[in-house]
Design a protein around this motif. Structure first.
Motif, short mmCIF file in Angstrom:
data_model
loop_
_atom_site.label_atom_id
_atom_site.label_comp_id
_atom_site.label_asym_id
_atom_site.label_seq_id
_atom_site.Cartn_x
_atom_site.Cartn_y
_atom_site.Cartn_z
N PRO A 2 0.82 -1.20 0.00
CA PRO A 2 0.00 0.00 0.00
C PRO A 2 0.86 1.26 0.00
N SER A 3 0.36 2.27 -0.67
CA SER A 3 1.08 3.54 -0.70
C SER A 3 0.10 4.68 -0.49
N VAL A 4 0.65 5.80 -0.03
CA VAL A 4 -0.14 7.00 0.19
C VAL A 4 0.60 8.12 -0.53
N GLN A 19 -4.23 13.97 0.27
CA GLN A 19 -4.03 12.64 -0.30
C GLN A 19 -4.71 12.58 -1.66
N THR A 20 -4.02 11.96 -2.64
CA THR A 20 -4.57 11.91 -3.99
C THR A 20 -4.92 10.51 -4.45
N ASN A 21 -4.67 9.49 -3.64
CA ASN A 21 -5.01 8.13 -4.05
C ASN A 21 -5.91 7.47 -3.01
N ASP A 22 -6.44 6.30 -3.34
CA ASP A 22 -7.34 5.53 -2.47
C ASP A 22 -8.55 6.35 -2.04
N ASP A 23 -8.79 6.44 -0.74
CA ASP A 23 -10.01 7.10 -0.26
C ASP A 23 -9.87 8.62 -0.14
N LYS A 24 -8.69 9.14 -0.33
CA LYS A 24 -8.42 10.58 -0.30
C LYS A 24 -8.86 11.24 1.00
N SER A 25 -8.76 10.50 2.11
CA SER A 25 -9.26 11.02 3.38
C SER A 25 -8.19 11.72 4.22
N LYS A 49 -1.65 3.96 8.68
CA LYS A 49 -1.39 2.81 7.82
C LYS A 49 -0.38 1.83 8.40
N THR A 68 5.34 10.76 -1.18
CA THR A 68 4.89 9.38 -1.33
C THR A 68 5.42 8.54 -0.19
#
Length: 119
Positions: A2-4, A19-25, A49, A68
């Motif tokens: 996984p990455s953020v 945050q620009t990926n996954d749930d962007k939360s 995470k 990242t």
């Protein structure tokens, strides 16, 4: 793994990260330097995470960066010396013996016949 990924922007000494990926939360706002931002983002990702983390923080423009964090499951560990550290002197002695046995190769001149570049 996984990455953020965060897009970070600076305006009048305040860094904002989104945050620009996954749930962007995940978001963060930090007063101070880019190093302060990096520290805050590292702590945020570790808290949400887990870790260990591989971090990359790249400058895109004078006031924009991309942060990242890759969460990896691999943990590097050094091997412990055997017999209370007595292996180290033996390894050093073996290394010295191997170095003495090495022979320096002498370069042989190449036979070019009668040709001489500068004649």
């Amino acid at each position: 793994m996984p990455s953020v990924i965060f897009i970070c922007t600076e305006d009048d000494g305040t860094w904002t990260a989104k945050q620009t990926n996954d749930d962007k939360s995940l978001t963060a706002t930090v007063e101070g330097s880019r190093a302060d931002l990096e520290k805050a983002l590292r702590e945020l990702v570790l808290k949400t995470k887990g870790g260990p983390l591989q971090i990359n923080h790249s400058q895109v423009t004078p006031n924009t960066t991309v942060f990242t964090a890759v969460v990896s499951s691999f943990v590097a560990a050094a091997a412990a010396p055997a017999a209370g550290g007595k292996a180290a002197p033996a390894a050093a002695a073996a290394s010295k013996a191997a170095a003495k046995e090495e022979k320096v190769e002498v370069e042989e001149e190449e036979d070019t016949g009668a040709f001489d570049l500068f004649d």
